[in-house]
Design a protein around this motif. Structure first.
Motif, short mmCIF file in Angstrom:
data_model
loop_
_atom_site.label_atom_id
_atom_site.label_comp_id
_atom_site.label_asym_id
_atom_site.label_seq_id
_atom_site.Cartn_x
_atom_site.Cartn_y
_atom_site.Cartn_z
N ARG A 232 0.81 -1.22 0.00
CA ARG A 232 0.00 0.00 0.00
C ARG A 232 0.84 1.27 0.00
NH1 ARG A 232 -5.16 -1.22 0.50
NH2 ARG A 232 -5.75 -3.24 1.39
N ALA A 233 2.01 1.22 0.63
CA ALA A 233 2.86 2.41 0.70
C ALA A 233 3.86 2.46 -0.45
CB ALA A 233 3.61 2.43 2.04
N LYS A 234 3.85 1.45 -1.31
CA LYS A 234 4.89 1.36 -2.34
C LYS A 234 4.36 1.54 -3.76
CE LYS A 234 7.48 -1.90 0.57
NZ LYS A 234 8.04 -3.28 0.67
N LEU A 235 3.07 1.32 -3.96
CA LEU A 235 2.51 1.43 -5.31
C LEU A 235 1.62 2.67 -5.40
CD1 LEU A 235 1.55 -2.28 -6.13
CD2 LEU A 235 3.29 -0.90 -7.29
N PRO A 236 1.48 3.25 -6.60
CA PRO A 236 0.62 4.42 -6.78
C PRO A 236 -0.83 4.11 -6.44
CG PRO A 236 2.05 4.12 -8.68
CD PRO A 236 2.19 2.88 -7.84
N ALA A 237 -1.61 5.15 -6.19
CA ALA A 237 -2.99 5.00 -5.76
C ALA A 237 -3.85 4.29 -6.79
CB ALA A 237 -3.59 6.37 -5.45
N ASP A 238 -3.58 4.50 -8.09
CA ASP A 238 -4.43 3.85 -9.10
C ASP A 238 -4.21 2.34 -9.13
OD1 ASP A 238 -1.86 4.23 -10.04
OD2 ASP A 238 -2.44 5.10 -11.96
N TYR A 239 -3.00 1.88 -8.81
CA TYR A 239 -2.76 0.44 -8.67
C TYR A 239 -3.48 -0.09 -7.43
CZ TYR A 239 0.90 0.04 -12.24
OH TYR A 239 1.59 0.00 -13.43
N ILE A 240 -3.35 0.61 -6.32
CA ILE A 240 -3.96 0.16 -5.06
C ILE A 240 -5.48 0.09 -5.19
CG2 ILE A 240 -4.30 0.71 -2.62
CD1 ILE A 240 -1.52 -0.38 -3.34
N GLU A 241 -6.06 1.01 -5.94
CA GLU A 241 -7.51 0.99 -6.15
C GLU A 241 -7.95 -0.31 -6.82
OE1 GLU A 241 -11.02 3.65 -8.31
OE2 GLU A 241 -8.93 4.31 -8.37
N LEU A 242 -7.20 -0.74 -7.83
CA LEU A 242 -7.51 -2.00 -8.53
C LEU A 242 -7.31 -3.20 -7.61
CD1 LEU A 242 -5.75 -1.19 -11.93
CD2 LEU A 242 -8.21 -1.47 -11.59
N LEU A 243 -6.24 -3.16 -6.82
CA LEU A 243 -5.95 -4.28 -5.92
C LEU A 243 -6.96 -4.36 -4.79
CD1 LEU A 243 -2.07 -3.82 -5.79
CD2 LEU A 243 -3.33 -5.56 -7.06
N ASP A 244 -7.37 -3.22 -4.25
CA ASP A 244 -8.38 -3.19 -3.20
C ASP A 244 -9.72 -3.71 -3.72
OD1 ASP A 244 -6.81 -2.32 -1.12
OD2 ASP A 244 -7.33 -0.20 -1.34
N HIS A 245 -10.02 -3.40 -4.96
CA HIS A 245 -11.28 -3.85 -5.55
C HIS A 245 -11.36 -5.39 -5.53
CE1 HIS A 245 -14.86 -3.57 -8.02
NE2 HIS A 245 -14.33 -4.39 -8.91
N LEU A 246 -10.26 -6.03 -5.86
CA LEU A 246 -10.23 -7.50 -5.81
C LEU A 246 -10.41 -8.00 -4.38
CD1 LEU A 246 -7.47 -8.76 -8.28
CD2 LEU A 246 -9.93 -8.91 -8.50
#
Length: 363
Positions: A232-246
């Motif tokens: 969460r602290a290492k990837l940009p927010a748009d990546y985290i949004e996709l990962l959180d969705h899963l």
């Protein structure tokens, strides 16, 4: 073999089924119809063939190679139905307006997909599926996945549902040209670390390593939650949004359904070239490939004149029928009886009375 004998055979890869087997198929389909109707989905039917040129850009390299084509009497190239979703998207795109949304449809029909000569699969399949048009985000994705879980529960099969994200692969492929993007998708699907590493940009080595680790991941929802926490602290927010969705989707399935085993699997990149968001496939021991496939395809209807978020899934029903649990649920009832009477008229009257009581009666 004589010419007449050869013509009495059916072409390799096609299928036919009769009597008790066909009865069982119809009973299973009737129960699936009941499930879809209970969810508020209406049936749709698509043409058997359509003009090839409009679909060719949407098929992708793999789909183009599997498509059956024929020439009509006017010299136009036609595509035999290889994917109901594509044909349905054209119908919906041409007919829908914003006021119609959301739309929920289901279908059940035959498709043709050419398999390699050494593949044990048939070329003719019976595809059953459902689509939601006009419901974005977790509301649409969650509804489809919960329906898939209910179908798996109805089938009583010990399947494993693998969920991935074509959207994540598209995000990582930003800046690549069309040929590189296609190669990248293949590499992710095959877990080809060397090719993935070659295609990812060199500008940020630390992010590159994170993405290599990410595309290699496969695990349970619990393992995924642990894996995701330090990212969460290492990837940009748009990546985290996709990962959180899963993560939200897998937690929804765990809480609300009696789903079979779930795996978050980033080598799942989509069974169709038009997938843009979440993707998933269900696998079962004894079957050579996935029998359920689906995902989000928010850009597909644009090709037919109507822009709307869409998500759906399909099930290759005939592929799974021999492995359905408690098969006796769909067997021909043993209590079939003959009508009684001295004449055909008397037998018919006796049969009417008994059939009204739910019995199966032959004249």
């Amino acid at each position: 073999m004589t010419p007449k004998r050869r013509l009495l055979q059916i072409p390799p890869g096609t299928e036919a089924f009769f009597l008790e087997e066909a009865f069982r198929h119809r009973r299973i389909l009737a129960e699936i119809d009941r499930i879809f109707t209970g969810w508020g989905y209406l049936p749709a039917e698509t043409p058997v063939f359509d003009f090839y040129d409009i679909y060719q850009p949407l098929l992708g390299e793999s789909g183009t190679g599997k498509a059956y084509r024929l020439m009509d009497r006017d010299g136009d190239l036609l595509l035999l139905r290889s994917d109901v979703t594509l044909f349905l998207a054209k119908q919906l795109g041409m007919a829908l307006t914003v006021e119609d949304l959301p739309v929920r449809v289901w279908y059940a029909d035959s498709i043709l997909r050419h398999q390699e000569s050494n593949d044990i699969s048939k070329n003719e399949f019976y595809q059953v599926g459902a689509e939601i048009v006009g419901v974005p985000g977790i509301s649409g994705d969650g509804e489809i996945l919960l329906m898939v879980a209910e179908i798996l529960s109805f089938l009583k099969v010990d399947a494993v549902l693998h969920i991935g994200s074509a959207g994540l692969v598209h995000k990582a492929a930003e800046g690549m040209d069309e040929e590189e993007t296609e190669e990248f998708f293949k590499a992710v699907a095959l877990r080809d670390k060397k090719t993935i590493e070659t295609l990812l940009p060199e500008s940020d080595p630390s992010r590159k390593q994170l993405l290599l680790d990410l595309f290699a991941f496969i695990g349970s929802p619990e393992e995924y939650r642990e894996f995701l926490a330090p990212l969460r602290a290492k990837l940009p927010a748009d990546y985290i949004e996709l990962l959180d969705h899963l993560q939200n989707l897998t937690e929804l399935l765990n809480c609300c359904s009696a789903a079979s085993s779930i795996r978050v699997d980033f080598s799942e990149t989509g069974s169709q070239a038009y997938h843009t968001g979440i993707v998933f496939q269900a696998y079962l021991e004894g079957i050579d490939s996935a029998f359920i496939s689906g995902g989000r395809y928010d850009k597909l209807l644009e090709n037919f004149g109507f822009e709307s978020p869409s998500v759906g899934f399909s099930l290759l029903l005939r592929k799974i029928e021999p492995l359905i649990g408690e098969a006796e649920r769909f067997s021909l009832p043993a209590a079939t009886e003959n009508a009684k009477g001295a004449s055909l008229k008397e037998k018919y009257q006796d049969a009417l009375t008994k059939r009204a009581a739910g019995r199966i009666v032959r004249l």
